[in-house]
Write a protein that holds these residues in place. Structure first.
Motif, PDB file in Angstrom:
ATOM      1  N   GLY A 113      36.347  46.916  40.297  1.00  0.00           N
ATOM      2  CA  GLY A 113      35.961  46.133  41.474  1.00  0.00           C
ATOM      3  C   GLY A 113      36.202  44.653  41.275  1.00  0.00           C
ATOM      4  O   GLY A 113      36.659  43.945  42.174  1.00  0.00           O
ATOM      5  N   GLU A 114      35.871  44.150  40.058  1.00  0.00           N
ATOM      6  CA  GLU A 114      36.095  42.732  39.785  1.00  0.00           C
ATOM      7  C   GLU A 114      37.583  42.407  39.840  1.00  0.00           C
ATOM      8  O   GLU A 114      37.987  41.337  40.315  1.00  0.00           O
ATOM      9  CB  GLU A 114      35.513  42.378  38.414  1.00  0.00           C
ATOM     10  CG  GLU A 114      33.989  42.415  38.384  1.00  0.00           C
ATOM     11  CD  GLU A 114      33.467  42.111  37.000  1.00  0.00           C
ATOM     12  OE1 GLU A 114      34.293  41.985  36.078  1.00  0.00           O
ATOM     13  OE2 GLU A 114      32.222  41.994  36.853  1.00  0.00           O
ATOM     14  N   ARG A 117      38.415  42.077  43.409  1.00  0.00           N
ATOM     15  CA  ARG A 117      37.927  40.799  43.950  1.00  0.00           C
ATOM     16  C   ARG A 117      38.754  39.634  43.430  1.00  0.00           C
ATOM     17  O   ARG A 117      39.030  38.676  44.160  1.00  0.00           O
ATOM     18  CB  ARG A 117      36.450  40.618  43.595  1.00  0.00           C
ATOM     19  CG  ARG A 117      35.508  41.490  44.420  1.00  0.00           C
ATOM     20  CD  ARG A 117      34.075  41.001  44.283  1.00  0.00           C
ATOM     21  NE  ARG A 117      33.624  41.098  42.906  1.00  0.00           N
ATOM     22  CZ  ARG A 117      33.070  42.190  42.373  1.00  0.00           C
ATOM     23  NH1 ARG A 117      32.926  43.282  43.128  1.00  0.00           N
ATOM     24  NH2 ARG A 117      32.666  42.201  41.124  1.00  0.00           N
ATOM     25  N   GLU A 118      39.123  39.692  42.145  1.00  0.00           N
ATOM     26  CA  GLU A 118      39.941  38.608  41.609  1.00  0.00           C
ATOM     27  C   GLU A 118      41.290  38.555  42.314  1.00  0.00           C
ATOM     28  O   GLU A 118      41.831  37.466  42.580  1.00  0.00           O
ATOM     29  CB  GLU A 118      40.126  38.817  40.105  1.00  0.00           C
ATOM     30  CG  GLU A 118      38.853  38.556  39.297  1.00  0.00           C
ATOM     31  CD  GLU A 118      39.073  38.820  37.820  1.00  0.00           C
ATOM     32  OE1 GLU A 118      40.182  39.274  37.461  1.00  0.00           O
ATOM     33  OE2 GLU A 118      38.130  38.563  37.040  1.00  0.00           O
ATOM     34  N   GLU A 120      41.792  39.453  45.394  1.00  0.00           N
ATOM     35  CA  GLU A 120      41.558  38.865  46.721  1.00  0.00           C
ATOM     36  C   GLU A 120      41.338  37.358  46.604  1.00  0.00           C
ATOM     37  O   GLU A 120      41.826  36.582  47.435  1.00  0.00           O
ATOM     38  CB  GLU A 120      40.343  39.535  47.359  1.00  0.00           C
ATOM     39  CG  GLU A 120      40.572  41.005  47.700  1.00  0.00           C
ATOM     40  CD  GLU A 120      39.320  41.645  48.277  1.00  0.00           C
ATOM     41  OE1 GLU A 120      38.274  40.952  48.296  1.00  0.00           O
ATOM     42  OE2 GLU A 120      39.385  42.811  48.703  1.00  0.00           O
ATOM     43  N   THR A 121      40.578  36.946  45.563  1.00  0.00           N
ATOM     44  CA  THR A 121      40.337  35.501  45.366  1.00  0.00           C
ATOM     45  C   THR A 121      41.643  34.770  45.091  1.00  0.00           C
ATOM     46  O   THR A 121      41.888  33.663  45.603  1.00  0.00           O
ATOM     47  CB  THR A 121      39.363  35.293  44.201  1.00  0.00           C
ATOM     48  OG1 THR A 121      38.165  36.008  44.451  1.00  0.00           O
ATOM     49  CG2 THR A 121      39.031  33.824  44.035  1.00  0.00           C
TER      50      THR A 121
END
Length: 565
Positions: A113-114, A117-118, A120-121
């Protein structure tokens, strides 16, 4: 045991056979019976002993076998317990490994998940970077346009600067010409005055020195006056603070009391047959009972407030009861006198409590309560003493003295007035005697003795009590004869303020501690309003006497009004 039984059976059978043979041939074998019998017995004994020995060996062998079985059973139980522990340990290890696997799985999911998210960031950062790059391009274009404008403006400024330099050069030339004109004018002035430049300068400096001497003297005198005023103001600061924080009601003492009655017919019952009731009443109470034409009221007259109060309670009780005769009057008088003692003691306790004075002896409490019925110049002496106690405590706190001792001295300073009409001597001498009799501190006795002449006192408490006594007695409304002078002082303040030119109206407020002056805005400017306030304050200081200080407030208001139609 089985072998032993078999042997015994064989022996019995053998003996039986032998005995049977003997019966068939007793005659021929008689000689051999005894020997065979003994031999059989010996054989039986030997067989029995061998059987017993063999039985013992078998029992010992059985016992060893039982012990071995018990030991094997215990070992089996121990091994079973160890097996159970090993099984539980294996289950715990399996559960721990399962939990670790679950945790590793959750960590893997979280890391996944991280990672998402990374990503997406990172994608958002790329978009922001692109947007910032576009904004930076636009800013650079704007700055380029601004630089072009500044270059154009710089060219204009250079042209203006050239003009200013030319103008400055022209002004410099004109200034040089003016200096020449001034120098020539000074030379002409020296020729007309018949003085050299040095003589003129010396004359100007001598005149300046004399003016400065006058100014210095004025300033020194003003500083001296200000220092003196500050010293007086600081000396009166504590008293002014106490005055501002004091408040009590005004009480006026009378020599008569009016008792209402339900009807005029009650007057005849009060007088009684041939006046016996009124004579008994006046004789027992020591108060004059005046019955005149006043409708539904009778008057009690006496300069002794305690007797007059007792007589008032007696008469009110008699009128309410309706039974009025000499014996009843005597009974009611005794009852009212007892009630009065309790009332006086209660008043003394309340005064001591409200003043914050503790440990007052009962006899002294009774004397304090008697001051409730004592008045001086229209003031209730007990209320006056309580107020003096509060004022003395306030000033003692400001000076860092013992507040409780100061309040005690203020409360006791007029205690002699409680019995000064009954014994000889001034209330000061009587108060000192009472203070010594009841064991009051030396500071309290000194305050009682010198609260009218504090300059002869031995402690600061006498000075504080004297100041508090003067404050309580001189405050507005405390004494009837001072009320007119108080109103007169307010009128004088307003009159002084109105007497100055440009003043429209003036009002004395805050009990004479402030005068507000309204001026005409077309005649008095803001600068003149400041000078006017100072002049009015100086005039008040010169022409009037007042406690504390008076604030002068000059109000200048100008309005512009227009109506929209």
């Amino acid at each position: 045991m089985t072998i032993l039984v078999v042997i015994l059976a064989l022996l019995v059978g053998l003996v039986g056979g032998v005995l049977g043979g003997q019966s068939r041939g007793r005659a021929s074998r008689a000689v051999l019976d005894d020997s065979l019998q003994r031999e059989a017995q010996a054989q039986a004994e030997r067989v029995r002993s061998e059987a017993e020995a063999q039985g013992r060996e078998l029992r010992a062998e059985a016992l060893r076998v039982r012990e071995e079985a018990s030991r094997l059973y215990q070992e089996a139980e121990v091994r079973q317990g160890q097996a159970a522990q090993q099984r539980e340990q294996a289950m715990a290890d399996a559960a721990r490994e399962r939990a670790d696997a679950e945790r590793e799985r959750a960590d893997a999911l979280r890391e996944r998940g991280e990672t998402v998210r990374e990503r997406e960031t990172l994608k958002q950062d790329r978009q922001d970077t692109k947007r910032e790059r576009d904004e930076l391009k636009r800013e650079i274009e704007r700055l380029n346009r601004r630089a072009e404008q500044l270059d154009a403006r710089g060219e204009k400024l250079d042209a203006v600067e050239e003009k200013l330099e030319a103008h400055e050069k022209r002004l410099s030339e004109e200034g040089t010409a003016l200096q020449e004109r001034v120098r020539s004018a000074e030379l002409k002035l020296y020729e007309v005055a018949a003085l050299t430049p040095e003589q003129a300068k010396e004359q100007i400096l001598s005149k300046l020195d004399s003016e400065l001497e006058d100014e210095k003297a004025i300033r020194v005198r003003a500083m001296q006056e200000r220092a003196s005023a500050d010293a007086k103001r600081h000396a009166r600061h504590v008293i002014a603070q106490a005055i501002q924080r004091s408040a009590s009601e005004t009480s006026a003492a009378l020599s008569v009391s009016v008792v209402p009655i339900p009807s005029d017919a009650m007057k005849g019952r009060i007088i009684g047959r041939e006046g016996r009731n009124i004579r008994a009443f006046e004789s027992l109470t020591g108060v004059d009972l005046i019955i005149d034409d006043t409708p539904e009221a009778v008057i009690l007259s006496s300069f002794n407030p305690v007797r007059r109060e007792v007589a008032k309670h007696v008469l009110e009780a008699l009128v309410q009861d309706g039974r009025i005769h000499p014996s009843r009057i005597e009974e009611m008088v005794h009852k009212a006198q007892d009630d009065m003692k309790g009332f006086i003691h209660t008043q003394g306790e309340e005064a001591a409590s409200s003043s914050g004075v503790l440990g007052v002896k009962p006899g002294l409490v009774q004397l304090l309560g008697r001051m409730y019925f004592r008045s001086s110049y229209g003031q209730n002496v007990l209320k006056h003493s309580v107020q003096v106690a509060h004022l003395t405590g306030i000033m003692a706190a400001e000076l860092g003295l013992d507040v409780s001792l100061a309040r005690r001295a203020g409360l006791m300073h007029d205690v002699g007035k409680s019995i000064d009409r009954e014994i000889e001597g001034t209330h000061v001498d009587i108060g000192v005697s009472l203070g010594k009799r009841f064991g009051e501190p030396l500071e309290v006795i000194d305050a009682i003795a010198h609260h009218h002449d504090p300059e002869n006192g031995e402690t600061l408490y006498s000075v504080l009590v004297a100041a508090a006594d003067a404050i309580s007695a001189a405050r507005p409304g405390a004494r009837r004869e001072e009320l007119e002078s108080y109103i007169k002082r307010l009128e004088n303040l307003e009159h002084i303020a109105v007497s100055f030119p440009g003043v429209q109206s003036a009002y004395a407020v805050q009990a004479g501690r402030e005068v507000r002056v309204l001026v005409q805005p077309d005649k008095v400017s803001d600068a003149q309003a400041t000078l006017l306030a100072r002049e009015i304050a100086s005039r008040v200081e010169q022409d009037m006497e007042y406690p504390g200080q008076v604030q002068v407030t000059v109000v200048r208001e100008s309005r512009a009004v227009e109506i929209a139609k």
